[in-house]
Design a protein around this motif. Structure first.
Motif, PDB file in Angstrom:
ATOM      1  N   UNK A 174      40.252  24.838  41.245  1.00  0.00           N
ATOM      2  CA  UNK A 174      41.360  25.773  41.025  1.00  0.00           C
ATOM      3  C   UNK A 174      41.030  26.742  39.891  1.00  0.00           C
ATOM      4  N   UNK A 175      40.469  26.187  38.797  1.00  0.00           N
ATOM      5  CA  UNK A 175      40.106  27.049  37.664  1.00  0.00           C
ATOM      6  C   UNK A 175      39.055  28.073  38.098  1.00  0.00           C
ATOM      7  N   UNK A 176      38.076  27.620  38.870  1.00  0.00           N
ATOM      8  CA  UNK A 176      37.022  28.537  39.326  1.00  0.00           C
ATOM      9  C   UNK A 176      37.609  29.658  40.175  1.00  0.00           C
ATOM     10  N   UNK A 177      38.481  29.279  41.132  1.00  0.00           N
ATOM     11  CA  UNK A 177      39.074  30.304  42.002  1.00  0.00           C
ATOM     12  C   UNK A 177      39.863  31.306  41.153  1.00  0.00           C
ATOM     13  N   UNK A 178      40.632  30.784  40.195  1.00  0.00           N
ATOM     14  CA  UNK A 178      41.408  31.675  39.329  1.00  0.00           C
ATOM     15  C   UNK A 178      40.485  32.628  38.569  1.00  0.00           C
ATOM     16  N   UNK A 179      39.380  32.070  38.041  1.00  0.00           N
ATOM     17  CA  UNK A 179      38.455  32.909  37.274  1.00  0.00           C
ATOM     18  C   UNK A 179      37.851  34.003  38.146  1.00  0.00           C
ATOM     19  N   UNK A 180      37.433  33.616  39.360  1.00  0.00           N
ATOM     20  CA  UNK A 180      36.813  34.600  40.262  1.00  0.00           C
ATOM     21  C   UNK A 180      37.818  35.705  40.599  1.00  0.00           C
ATOM     22  N   UNK A 181      39.052  35.282  40.949  1.00  0.00           N
ATOM     23  CA  UNK A 181      40.072  36.275  41.317  1.00  0.00           C
ATOM     24  C   UNK A 181      40.384  37.182  40.125  1.00  0.00           C
ATOM     25  N   UNK A 182      40.505  36.578  38.938  1.00  0.00           N
ATOM     26  CA  UNK A 182      40.802  37.380  37.742  1.00  0.00           C
ATOM     27  C   UNK A 182      39.684  38.381  37.470  1.00  0.00           C
ATOM     28  N   UNK A 183      38.437  37.911  37.596  1.00  0.00           N
ATOM     29  CA  UNK A 183      37.304  38.809  37.352  1.00  0.00           C
ATOM     30  C   UNK A 183      37.330  39.966  38.349  1.00  0.00           C
ATOM     31  N   UNK A 184      37.595  39.637  39.628  1.00  0.00           N
ATOM     32  CA  UNK A 184      37.643  40.686  40.648  1.00  0.00           C
ATOM     33  C   UNK A 184      38.739  41.688  40.326  1.00  0.00           C
ATOM     34  N   UNK A 185      39.907  41.159  39.904  1.00  0.00           N
ATOM     35  CA  UNK A 185      41.030  42.042  39.568  1.00  0.00           C
ATOM     36  C   UNK A 185      40.691  42.945  38.390  1.00  0.00           C
TER      37      UNK A 185
END
Lengths: 202, 189
Positions: B16-27
């Motif tokens: 979950x943390x990884x997905x959040x980080x990836x999405x945040x970075x993309x945003x």
């Protein structure tokens, strides 16, 4: 999976498993935006774009995401997608953003997208999930088109902005309000169920 | 047992943390690229709208004086651009509508009469309420020099749309604020 069943995935969303009229998903945006045909179709098409993308990503991650945290994962992916689409539209296609912009934040809370992630994309291959996204998106757009047509015609006397009978008979204002939304929803849903049952009996 | 703890508790958190980080970075990446373009676009649109609302104006200069605040944080004048040939000014007003903050522009001529109103940004659900933002409805404000009330129903000068009075009142309050701004400035100087 054969060609036959792939076609079935695509067509399922249109009538047999129509997200709005049969699965009763995404009721909130359906009732809110269908005061005119244009609004309905705008919402339908934007939701379809997000649905296809999120189905693909969730299907791609289906073996990585643990069962326990799947819902938060889906929501993060969907919300991220919606925001990215919104920013890109706003920057590069401002004209399209001006007409669709209002619907985009509503897509995050569209339960069709979460529903299809949970029911389909996390169990099927990427290609099938994309097809399911297109089918469900078309079904959603079709349902919104029907609702929008009925409400705009009865509420305003126009259809897609074209004057039909509004110059002779004033529209029934109630169809522009929430109760009219429920009336139209019930009538269209009943008609679809009737025809589906008739077809099933044959 | 050890692998069970990993599977039960650690793996979900890590994923979950990884997905959040990836999405945040993309945003963050997309935001970084699009933000300057969006700002440029909205500035160009705002300039165009100002000229549309006050046709007699040649060019505009931002007013640096005191701006009207009707309700702190909810209803206020955001900026005022005065025409360089003193034909009037265009005020950008923020008011509260059904879906939250609503931004609109109001043109006021040198006699203190409204020359035009345009809603530039809002978060209301499209449909009945947004009828109050259409050009036909907004043209009712043209030529008005004074509003009697901040609410559209109590004012009586505007033919409002039944069932859409929240959005209508938001627009009304915005025009009220713009005219209040004219009074505070003591005309266009």
């Amino acid at each position: 999976m054969g060609k036959q069943s792939r076609l079935r995935i695509l067509l399922n969303g249109l009538i047999k498993e129509n997200p709005v009229l049969v699965l009763v998903l995404g009721t909130c945006p359906t009732l809110a935006v269908t005061t005119s045909v244009e609004n309905g179709v705008g919402m339908g098409v934007s939701a379809m774009a997000v649905l296809v993308c999120s189905n693909i990503v969730i299907s791609l991650l289906r073996n990585v995401i643990p069962d326990k945290v799947r819902i938060p994962c889906y929501i993060v992916v969907i919300a991220g997608f919606v925001t990215i689409v919104q920013l890109l539209l706003q920057a590069y296609v401002p004209a399209l953003y001006a007409s669709l912009g209002l619907f985009i934040p509503l897509i995050v809370v569209n339960c069709i997208i979460l529903g299809r992630a949970e029911m389909f994309a996390n169990k099927n291959t990427i290609f099938d999930s994309a097809l399911d996204g297109i089918g469900m998106g078309l079904g959603f757009t079709f349902a919104l088109f029907l609702m929008g047509s009925m409400r705009e015609l009865l509420g305003n006397g126009t259809w897609l902005g074209i004057h039909v009978f509004d110059k002779f008979i004033p529209g029934m204002g109630i169809f522009n309000l929430a109760p009219g939304g429920f009336f139209s929803y019930a009538v269209i849903m009943a008609a679809v169920t009737y025809f589906a049952a008739k077809k099933g009996a044959k | 047992m050890k692998s069970n703890t990993y599977k039960e508790y650690i793996a979900p958190v890590v994923v979950l943390v990884c997905i959040c980080l990836v999405v945040t970075a993309a945003l963050a990446l997309v935001y970084g690229v699009t933000d300057p373009i969006i700002k440029k676009n909205s500035k160009a649109t705002a300039d165009k709208t100002r000229t549309e609302l006050l046709k007699d104006a040649d060019s505009f200069t931002e007013y640096k004086g005191k701006l009207v605040v009707e309700q702190p944080g909810a209803v206020y004048v955001k900026d005022v651009y005065v025409a360089n040939n003193k034909a009037g000014f265009v005020a950008t007003c923020v008011t509260k509508s059904f879906g939250g903050a609503l931004t609109m522009m109001v043109g006021v001529d040198k006699e203190g009469k409204v020359t035009g109103v345009k809603v530039t940004n809002h978060a209301d659900t499209p449909g009945l309420g947004t009828k109050d933002f259409e050009a036909g409805y907004l043209s009712q404000y043209k030529g008005i020099g004074e509003l009697k009330a901040t609410n559209v129903k109590d004012d009586g000068q505007i033919k409002f749309i039944t069932g859409a009075s929240v959005s209508g009142s938001a627009v009304h309050y915005g025009v009220y604020a713009a005219l209040h701004q004219y009074k505070d400035m003591g005309g266009v100087k």
